[in-house]
Scaffold this motif. Structure first.
Motif: not given
Length: 150
Positions: A98-108, A115-128
């Protein structure tokens, strides 16, 4: 628009979701089965928005405070019918991510691969890495696969 579960590929029993359907709610990793998390998103391909219906209000996947940068937590924000720059995401620009359109170097990304319930999702530089791999899928198909795996 299509309703989709966004399954995390590192652990296919988990998906992208929220515990509360309000502006500012943190987006994180939640079990696909059981109660307590909202996991069904509307993916609007024409506007590049990932949306959540919340009792008559529509909320969007967004960078916290609209700050488009790496290591910024993802939250729900108000959606006014047209996405802001920070609310635009593509699932086809880089298939499997899931890639940011505003900055395509960033993904979800799943922060620290937690793996714990509610562990945060953040934007991070794509590394595969596996922490960045997602699969939008039909909710009924996801439920069937969970049943088949049990």
């Amino acid at each position: 628009m299509s309703e989709r579960i966004i399954r995390w590929q590192a652990n296919t029993r988990l998906g992208l979701g929220v515990n509360d359907q309000i502006v500012g709610a943190a987006v994180g990793i939640w079990p696909l089965s059981g109660l307590g998390a909202r996991l069904v998103w509307n993916i609007d391909m024409s506007n590049n928005a990932i949306l959540l219906d919340a009792g008559g209000e529509t909320l969007a996947l967004d960078f916290k405070d609209g700050k488009i940068a790496s290591e910024v937590p993802l939250v729900l924000s108000e959606y006014k019918g047209t996405p802001t720059k920070s609310q635009q995401w593509s699932i086809i620009l880089r298939p499997g991510y899931i890639t940011s359109v505003a900055d395509t170097s960033l993904v979800v990304d799943d922060k620290s691969r937690g793996v714990g319930p509610g562990n945060p999702a953040w934007a991070y530089v794509f590394n595969g890495s596996i922490a960045q791999q997602w699969r939008p899928m039909d909710p009924f198909q996801a439920a069937q696969e969970l049943t088949d795996d049990a």
